[in-house]
Structure formats: structure tokens, C-alpha cells
Write a protein that holds these residues in place. Structure first.
Motif, PDB file in Angstrom:
ATOM      1  N   GLU A   1     -19.441 -29.577  -6.196  1.00  0.00           N
ATOM      2  CA  GLU A   1     -20.681 -29.212  -6.886  1.00  0.00           C
ATOM      3  C   GLU A   1     -21.536 -30.452  -7.181  1.00  0.00           C
ATOM      4  O   GLU A   1     -22.668 -30.330  -7.650  1.00  0.00           O
TER       5      GLU A   1
ATOM      6  N   SER B   1     -14.718 -22.862  -4.631  1.00  0.00           N
ATOM      7  CA  SER B   1     -14.760 -24.218  -4.079  1.00  0.00           C
ATOM      8  C   SER B   1     -13.453 -24.538  -3.348  1.00  0.00           C
ATOM      9  O   SER B   1     -13.407 -25.455  -2.544  1.00  0.00           O
TER      10      SER B   1
ATOM     11  N   ASP C   1      -7.960 -22.771 -11.312  1.00  0.00           N
ATOM     12  CA  ASP C   1      -9.363 -22.763 -10.884  1.00  0.00           C
ATOM     13  C   ASP C   1      -9.809 -21.307 -10.706  1.00  0.00           C
ATOM     14  O   ASP C   1      -9.021 -20.373 -10.924  1.00  0.00           O
ATOM     15  N   SER C   2     -11.039 -21.112 -10.272  1.00  0.00           N
ATOM     16  CA  SER C   2     -11.574 -19.757 -10.181  1.00  0.00           C
ATOM     17  C   SER C   2     -10.750 -18.872  -9.244  1.00  0.00           C
ATOM     18  O   SER C   2     -10.552 -17.694  -9.523  1.00  0.00           O
TER      19      SER C   2
ATOM     20  N   ASN D   1     -19.281 -18.380  -8.718  1.00  0.00           N
ATOM     21  CA  ASN D   1     -20.073 -18.675  -9.928  1.00  0.00           C
ATOM     22  C   ASN D   1     -21.418 -17.945  -9.854  1.00  0.00           C
ATOM     23  O   ASN D   1     -22.475 -18.541  -9.664  1.00  0.00           O
TER      24      ASN D   1
ATOM     25  N   HIS E   1      -9.386 -21.576 -17.671  1.00  0.00           N
ATOM     26  CA  HIS E   1      -9.875 -22.459 -16.611  1.00  0.00           C
ATOM     27  C   HIS E   1      -9.564 -23.903 -16.987  1.00  0.00           C
ATOM     28  O   HIS E   1      -9.455 -24.242 -18.174  1.00  0.00           O
TER      29      HIS E   1
ATOM     30  N   HIS F   1     -15.838 -33.292  -7.252  1.00  0.00           N
ATOM     31  CA  HIS F   1     -15.962 -31.846  -7.016  1.00  0.00           C
ATOM     32  C   HIS F   1     -17.157 -31.619  -6.087  1.00  0.00           C
ATOM     33  O   HIS F   1     -18.182 -32.297  -6.217  1.00  0.00           O
TER      34      HIS F   1
ATOM     35  N   THR G   1     -11.092 -28.181  -8.302  1.00  0.00           N
ATOM     36  CA  THR G   1     -10.274 -28.724  -9.402  1.00  0.00           C
ATOM     37  C   THR G   1      -8.779 -28.567  -9.100  1.00  0.00           C
ATOM     38  O   THR G   1      -7.999 -29.486  -9.333  1.00  0.00           O
TER      39      THR G   1
HETATM   40  P1  13P Z   1     -13.272 -24.599  -9.565  1.00  0.00           P
HETATM   41  O1  13P Z   1     -12.392 -24.767 -10.753  1.00  0.00           O
HETATM   42  O2  13P Z   1     -13.032 -23.304  -8.916  1.00  0.00           O
HETATM   43  O3  13P Z   1     -13.173 -25.779  -8.645  1.00  0.00           O
HETATM   44  O4  13P Z   1     -14.797 -24.497 -10.071  1.00  0.00           O
HETATM   45  C1  13P Z   1     -15.420 -25.403 -10.846  1.00  0.00           C
HETATM   46  C2  13P Z   1     -16.395 -24.812 -11.767  1.00  0.00           C
HETATM   47  O5  13P Z   1     -17.430 -25.339 -12.012  1.00  0.00           O
HETATM   48  C3  13P Z   1     -16.060 -23.577 -12.430  1.00  0.00           C
HETATM   49  O6  13P Z   1     -17.066 -23.249 -13.245  1.00  0.00           O
END
Ligand code: 13P
Ligand code: SF4
Length: 310
Positions: free
Chosen positions: A202, A131, A40-41, A116, A24, A200, A217
Motif C-alpha cells: 500500500e 495484499s 491479516d485480512s 479494503n 488484525h 507493505h 503483513t
Molecule cells: P493486510 O494485513 O491484509 O496486509 O492489510 C493491511 C491493511 O491495511 C489492512 O487494513
């Protein structure tokens, strides 16, 4: 042992085991540099599903390795440090979600779970989002059922506004992204006039309101590359700075600190080290395994996500 010897050991063990190293963007720079793929995820989930290697070494946190197991059950999935947890995942225990759904069964919620989260939560969801695709997926949600979005109240609120759809939000959050303050971002803006703020989803709303652009990200990379601006204040975990500097070398990337620290780090992401990566390839452990009945239930909403985000 020298850094060079450690790298050589990892490379040769990787060949021997027919392994792929996925990382990641929040991983330590040296792990990103040795990985076969960084993302990213969403990108990591896709990669985990399509790999033909026998072993997936997942340099990320536990729910990500678990997602790889769900999507590709015939592979062995290793996580260099099993303690690599996630505060966002912990903010929504599966039994609490099950109890909430049972107590509100009359509402017939369409459950949208941010990736997550644990396998138990995924198994209770109708669809998973990341995201990078939350808007697109929620746009396809049935309009005759109310949406329950778990576990991240910040990503949920941001997506709800973008799509223009009311949602009930689970009260969860990521402790790393919730540490950013308006004062720190404003201080950074004052020190770097002309830099764009990229954050981001979050992050909390007061931070999002200061941003010129909000994205996952992965999407930060093309945004910064294609933007006319030459410098960017990046409001997310600091690991992404390495990736941005590597992939967009002609621009400047500035990390924002928190009240406690000069840079924002996810201590769980940083648990993985080169030594632990070498050890797990050598010992074929720690391995992440999931019960098959739960895996089958969690696979459905994940596959729905992959289908809808193609
Ligand atoms: P992304 O990389 O999918 O944007 O997610 C951020 C994150 O906090 C992953 O734990
Ligand atoms: Fe979880 Fe936050 Fe760490 Fe991402 S940065 S792994 S959401 S605790």
C-alpha cells in the motif's frame, strides 16, 4: 478497574457468549494479546468463515467485520467501535464505481476489488483480493477482458508490475501508507545500517523502490524469521511491530515514523480498546449487519477469492 480485572471480565464474557475474538495485526498490543486469532485480512476472512462460535468480535475496522458478516451470516458480528472506518474504503464509494462502470460499459471491465472496500463495492466486483493473494488471483483473471483494479492505486500498480498485466487503477489510497516519505526511510536506513527494509504494497512507488522486500503483513513474519538478516525496518502501520517482536523474538524490528509522528498509526484501527471490547461483549453491541440481497452479491467474489487462494 485494574488491567487484570478487565482481562478477566473479557475472558468470562467470551465464554458466556460463546464468542471468538479476531484481531488484525494493526490492533493495539493488548488487544492482539487477548485475541483468539491475529492475522491479516485474508487469514481473518478465512477464520470468520470457519468459526462455529455464536459470536465473532472483530477487532479491526468496519469493512473487515462486514466481510465476516458476508461470509458467515448465521453469526452475530460485533465491532467494538463502529467508527473504525478506513480511508482506502472511503476512496471508492460504491455509487461512484457503479457510475464509472455504467459510463464505460463498452469496455466490459473485469473488476478486481481489494478487500479494503465496502460491501457495495464488493457487490460490483468479479473477484476480491487481499495484499497477500493479489498476484495469484490476477494471474487467473480472464485475458480477453480489461481489468479495473479498485480502490488502491499502490497495491494495483505493484501487482500489475509483478504479474506483467496492464490494469486500469482506481485513484484511491490509504492515508497511513501514503504518509511515508523517502527521507524518513533513508534516515532510518542510515541509523540502522545492515537492516533490511520491508514494506507493505500500500506504500507509494518511491518507498517501494527502497524496499528489500514487499509483502502483506502476514508474509512479513516468515520473511523476517527465515531471512539471514538480524534487523528489519518495517514500513507499515506500527501495530505489526508487536506481532513481529512476539513471534520473532531474536530479531530487531524498527518502525518508520512519518513527518508528523514518530510512528505510523491508523487512528481507525486504534479506536478499539480493551474497555470497548469488554463493553461490546457485555452489551452484545455494536453489531454489524448487512442487507441480505447485497450480502449475496458480495459473497460471490469473496468466495471466488477464497477458492482461488487455497
Ligand atoms: P493486510 O494485513 O491484509 O496486509 O492489510 C493491511 C491493511 O491495511 C489492512 O487494513
Ligand atoms: Fe484502512 Fe489504511 Fe487503516 Fe488499513 S491502515 S485500515 S488501509 S486506513
Amino acid at each position: 478497574m485494574s488491567h487484570k480485572d478487565l482481562i478477566e471480565q473479557i475472558q468470562s464474557l467470551k465464554q458466556e457468549r460463546n464468542a471468538i475474538i479476531l484481531a488484525h495485526s494493526y490492533q493495539r498490543p493488548e488487544i492482539q494479546d487477548i485475541a483468539d486469532f491475529v492475522g491479516d485480512s485474508l487469514a481473518l476472512a478465512r477464520k470468520a468463515r470457519e468459526t462455529e462460535c455464536d459470536v465473532i468480535v472483530f477487532c479491526g475496522v468496519h469493512f473487515m467485520a462486514e466481510t465476516a458478516c458476508i461470509l458467515n451470516p448465521d453469526r452475530k458480528v460485533l465491532l467494538p467501535d463502529l467508527n473504525a472506518a478506513c480511508s482506502l474504503e472511503q476512496s471508492c464509494p460504491a455509487d461512484e464505481l457503479a457510475a464509472f462502470l455504467a459510463a464505460n460499459s463498452d469496455k466490459n471491465y473485469y473488476v478486481v476489488a481489494y478487500v479494503n472496500c465496502s460491501i457495495g463495492v464488493k457487490a460490483l466486483a468479479d473477484v476480491i483480493v487481499t495484499s497477500g493473494n493479489s498476484q495469484r488471483i490476477i494471474e487467473t483473471a480472464p485475458t480477453d477482458r480489461p481489468i479495473l483494479f479498485v480502490p488502491d492505486r499502490n497495491l494495483g500498480a505493484w501487482t500489475s508490475r509483478k504479474v506483467g498485466r496492464e490494469m486500469t487503477l482506481w485513484n484511491g489510497a490509504c492515508h497511513v501508507h501514503e504518509q511515508f516519505t523517502r527521507d524518513k526511510v533513508l534516515e532510518c536506513k542510515a541509523q540502522h545500517p545492515g537492516a533490511l527494509v520491508v514494506c507493505h504494497p500500500e506504500c507509494q512507488e518511491p518507498i517501494r523502490l527502497l524496499a528489500d522486500h514487499i509483502c502483506s503483513t502476514e508474509k512479513m513474519i516468515p520473511f523476517c524469521r527465515e531471512s539471514e538478516a538480524g534487523s528489519f525496518i518495517i514500513v507499515t502501520e506500527s501495530g505489526i511491530l508487536h506481532r513481529l517482536r512476539k513471534l520473532v523474538p531474536d530479531k530487531e524490528f524498527i518502525g518508520v515514523g512519518t513527518e508528523k509522528c514518530s510512528c505510523a498509526e491508523c487512528e481507525y484501527m486504534k479506536l478499539n480498546t480493551l474497555e470497548k471490547l469488554r463493553n461490546c461483549l457485555r452489551d452484545m453491541s455494536p453489531e454489524v449487519k448487512v442487507p441480505e440481497d447485497l450480502r449475496l452479491r458480495a459473497e460471490k467474489p469473496l468466495l471466488r477469492m477464497l477458492e482461488l487462494s487455497n
